[in-house]
Design a protein around this motif. Structure first.
Motif, short mmCIF file in Angstrom:
data_model
loop_
_atom_site.label_atom_id
_atom_site.label_comp_id
_atom_site.label_asym_id
_atom_site.label_seq_id
_atom_site.Cartn_x
_atom_site.Cartn_y
_atom_site.Cartn_z
N VAL A 159 -22.64 37.33 91.75
CA VAL A 159 -21.42 37.75 91.28
C VAL A 159 -21.78 38.91 90.43
O VAL A 159 -20.94 40.02 90.54
CB VAL A 159 -20.68 36.45 90.29
N ILE A 160 -22.60 39.10 89.72
CA ILE A 160 -23.12 39.99 88.75
C ILE A 160 -23.43 41.36 89.61
O ILE A 160 -22.95 42.36 89.23
CB ILE A 160 -24.02 39.54 87.71
N VAL B 229 -20.14 42.55 91.08
CA VAL B 229 -19.46 43.41 90.06
C VAL B 229 -19.80 44.56 89.64
O VAL B 229 -19.01 45.74 89.78
CB VAL B 229 -19.21 42.31 88.68
N VAL B 230 -21.41 44.96 89.59
CA VAL B 230 -21.78 46.12 89.01
C VAL B 230 -21.82 46.94 90.49
O VAL B 230 -21.62 48.36 90.23
CB VAL B 230 -23.38 45.91 88.77
N VAL C 188 -19.49 47.18 92.81
CA VAL C 188 -18.35 48.06 92.98
C VAL C 188 -17.63 48.87 91.97
O VAL C 188 -16.68 49.58 92.12
CB VAL C 188 -17.15 46.69 93.52
N ALA C 189 -18.53 48.86 90.88
CA ALA C 189 -18.18 49.65 89.50
C ALA C 189 -18.10 51.00 90.28
O ALA C 189 -18.75 51.66 91.03
CB ALA C 189 -19.17 49.70 88.58
N PRO C 190 -16.90 51.77 89.79
CA PRO C 190 -16.60 53.27 90.04
C PRO C 190 -17.86 54.07 89.68
O PRO C 190 -18.40 54.17 88.46
CB PRO C 190 -15.62 53.37 89.45
N LEU D 1 -25.99 51.20 84.65
CA LEU D 1 -25.61 49.84 85.03
C LEU D 1 -26.80 48.66 85.44
O LEU D 1 -26.57 47.72 85.29
CB LEU D 1 -25.01 50.11 86.61
N ILE E 41 -23.64 50.02 78.55
CA ILE E 41 -22.15 50.10 78.95
C ILE E 41 -21.56 51.69 78.96
O ILE E 41 -21.24 52.40 79.75
CB ILE E 41 -21.20 49.27 78.66
N VAL F 134 -27.20 41.15 81.34
CA VAL F 134 -26.29 40.32 81.51
C VAL F 134 -26.78 38.84 82.27
O VAL F 134 -26.48 37.61 81.90
CB VAL F 134 -24.99 40.64 82.23
N ARG G 28 -23.18 54.22 81.18
CA ARG G 28 -23.08 53.70 82.36
C ARG G 28 -24.81 53.46 83.06
O ARG G 28 -24.97 53.92 84.21
CB ARG G 28 -22.42 54.70 83.10
N VAL H 32 -27.14 46.91 82.21
CA VAL H 32 -26.24 45.91 81.97
C VAL H 32 -26.36 44.95 82.75
O VAL H 32 -26.48 43.74 82.17
CB VAL H 32 -24.87 46.78 82.38
N ALA I 282 -24.43 33.24 90.37
CA ALA I 282 -24.33 34.01 89.13
C ALA I 282 -24.94 35.27 89.53
O ALA I 282 -24.24 36.33 89.07
CB ALA I 282 -24.97 33.35 87.97
#
Lengths: 274, 315
Positions: free
Chosen positions: B22-23, B26-27, B29-31, B279, B274, B286, B277, B282, B19
């Motif tokens: 993954v989190i 995800v964060v 690769v955020a643009p 991050l 969010i 999460v 931004r 977030v 977990a």
């Protein structure tokens, strides 16, 4: 008419109203949905605007019809993702039951199940940008383990049946057996689950759009309409009531249909299902 | 028993590690570069670089992941980009809204669902059963945030019994806060209660068909006695699973419900972060939510072993 058929017909008719009107909206709506008409804003339901107008004077009936496109499309594609990826994984796991393939697929499923789906959907849409496509992906991912697990369970019991044994004796590969003998026998199960995931998808899409992470304006969606209605709820309660009713009726229709279909395929659980 | 518990603990850790990976990814690769975002378009490259260093963004990804995870294990969730304050402190404040809300809703949901489910099962196929089932059919179809808006419309705007939103803060007294949380808790609880009542009912009905209930009836117990003394205890196992799952729905659901009632909980923190931004905030919040859900599911699995002797024997 038997009980399951009654559920299927009533539920199907309810859902069909919204699906058909969403399709018709591509060629015709009662009013244009981008027709800002400030003098006529916040009208309650009446003769001209059957369901009233919103804070820009747009016709709410037209908005609900067009908004249905987004909600339904997102949910349908999300179910599609779940099926297209989940079903083959489930078939593969069942064909290789007990092997490392089965183990990896099932543990992966458990893992996705352990995640709170809405939180992850919010994370994905929040980070990669709000919008219908990201909402579809976020909802679709959580449909994969649902279908994979269902498919594997149903396929496992079929693999021990005589007609599968006959196919194996005839020299068919497990890929062909899965495609020609297992899959056709579990389609009704998949359809039932598909209906249920479809209705869950509509609810999830509505939630994401409501918090601004689903389809973006000017694309109307039921969730967005509710978000717009929030600050107006004292002035124009119909703005909040109508899109919500659209969601409730569609979801109830799909659930009824799912219940009926399930009862039809398995009469044993007719009166008991959860 | 020991093997079962050890197995569960192992999978708990694997889930948590995956977990967090993954989190983090995800964060990652955020643009957009958070440092550049904070300083605006006119920032000089060296200022951005300095801020990146300050935020710890200039070290390799693997090292950053390790720093993040080890920090969280020690209760250090990092520093918010935008507020420049420790995230753990912000989370702690917000948790005092979100957690009571989720627990309040869980209690309400149980209080509604158990009697409804038991009643429906005891009246199987009769009008009372059909009534409960129809109500649950409606309950599962209603989006909780819409239901929340309807509650606000009726009880806050038309009747004026409670305020439409906001949270007074626990220093303003326990009852004032409970009053502010009541509508949100009802909105969260009812749809979940519908699901729980259905599970309770069907699980009880499964039990009522079992041989041991027939034996109980044969020795002279009425159907009601057999239900309360023998069926209910056994029917609780599947109900427990759903109760564990509901906690995760309630936590996640509270994120959206907090938006309806303007409650300063974790959900609002996530959405503010969010939009700004922010991050790292977030990411950490999460992770905290996911952590809570995974741990609750783990605890549910452990209680199985305690309540279900068959499971104990098998392992």
């Amino acid at each position: 008419m038997t009980r399951p058929w009654r559920s299927i017909l009533i539920g199907g008719a309810l859902a069909a109203v919204f699906v058909l009107s969403a399709l018709i909206s591509y060629v015709w709506t009662p009013f244009p949905i981008d027709g800002v008409d400030i003098p006529n804003k916040l009208r309650p339901p009446g003769a001209t605007h059957w369901l009233g107008t919103d804070h820009y004077g747009r016709d709410i009936l037209s908005m609900v019809i067009v908004g249905g496109r987004t909600s339904l499309a997102v949910a349908v594609v999300a179910v599609g993702i779940g099926m297209v990826i989940g079903v083959p994984l489930g078939l593969w796991a069942a064909a290789r039951r007990g092997s490392w393939v089965d183990e990896v697929i099932m543990r992966g499923n458990d893992l996705i199940f352990a995640f709170p789906s809405l939180v992850i959907a919010i994370l994905i849409t929040g980070i990669f940008g709000a919008g219908a496509v990201n909402a579809i992906i976020a909802i679709g991912i959580f449909n994969i383990p649902v279908f994979a697990r269902l498919t594997r369970g149903a396929a496992l019991s079929l693999w021990s049946r005589d007609f599968v044994l006959a196919a194996r004796v005839a020299g068919k590969s497990s890929l062909r057996i899965s495609a020609e003998h297992i899959l056709p026998n579990i389609t009704s199960l998949l359809i039932v689950q598909g209906t249920i995931q479809f209705s869950l998808g509509i609810l999830a899409e509505a939630g994401l759009s409501y918090v601004g992470l689903g389809a973006q304006p000017p694309t109307p969606s039921w969730g967005r309409m509710l978000a717009d209605a929030q600050t107006m709820v004292a002035l124009a309660p119909h703005m909040a009531l109508i899109p919500g009713l659209a969601i409730v009726l569609t979801v109830m229709g799909l659930n009824l249909m799912g219940d009926g279909l399930r009862d039809l395929t398995d009469p044993r659980i007719r009166m008991q299902r959860t | 028993m020991i093997a079962y518990i050890l197995g569960r603990i192992a999978s708990l850790f694997i889930s948590l590690i995956v977990a967090s990976l993954v989190i983090f990814m995800v964060v990652e690769v955020a643009p957009g570069d958070p440092a550049a975002f904070m300083l605006g378009v006119n920032a000089k490259p060296d200022t951005v670089a300095a801020l990146r260093a300050e935020l710890g963004l200039d070290v390799p990804k693997a090292e950053r992941y390790l720093n993040w995870v080890t920090g969280m294990v020690q209760g250090d969730f990092g520093t918010s980009y935008t507020y420049r304050s420790p995230i753990s402190k912000m989370v702690a404040e917000r948790l005092w809204v979100s957690l009571p809300l989720a627990i309040y809703a869980l209690i309400l949901s149980t209080l509604i669902a158990f009697p409804a489910g038991i009643y429906a099962a005891s009246r199987r196929g009769r009008i009372g059963d059909l009534g409960v089932m129809a109500a649950t059919q409606l309950g599962v179809a209603v989006p909780n945030f819409w239901f929340a808006m309807i509650l606000v419309l009726i009880f806050a705007i038309n009747l004026g019994w409670v305020s439409a939103g906001g949270f007074p803060g626990w220093d303003k007294g326990f009852w004032a806060c409970m009053a502010a949380l009541t509508l949100p808790a009802i909105a969260l609880a009812l749809p979940q209660a519908a699901i729980l009542a259905r599970v309770m009912r069907s699980s009880l009905l499964d039990m009522l068909d079992e041989d041991f209930i027939r034996t109980a009836r044969a020795k002279g117990l009425t159907e009601g006695q057999a239900l309360w003394r023998h069926a209910l205890k056994n029917a609780l196992i599947p109900v427990l699973t759903i109760l564990g799952l509901q906690f995760s729905f309630l936590l996640a659901g509270s994120i959206i419900i907090e938006q309806v009632f303007y409650l300063p909980g974790l959900g609002r923190l996530v959405f503010q972060a969010i939009t700004q931004r922010d991050l790292i905030t977030v990411e950490s919040v999460v992770m905290l939510l996911v952590f809570a859900v995974i741990v609750v599911n783990f605890l549910v699995d452990l209680t199985y072993a305690v309540v279900d002797p068959r499971l104990r024997a098998r392992h």
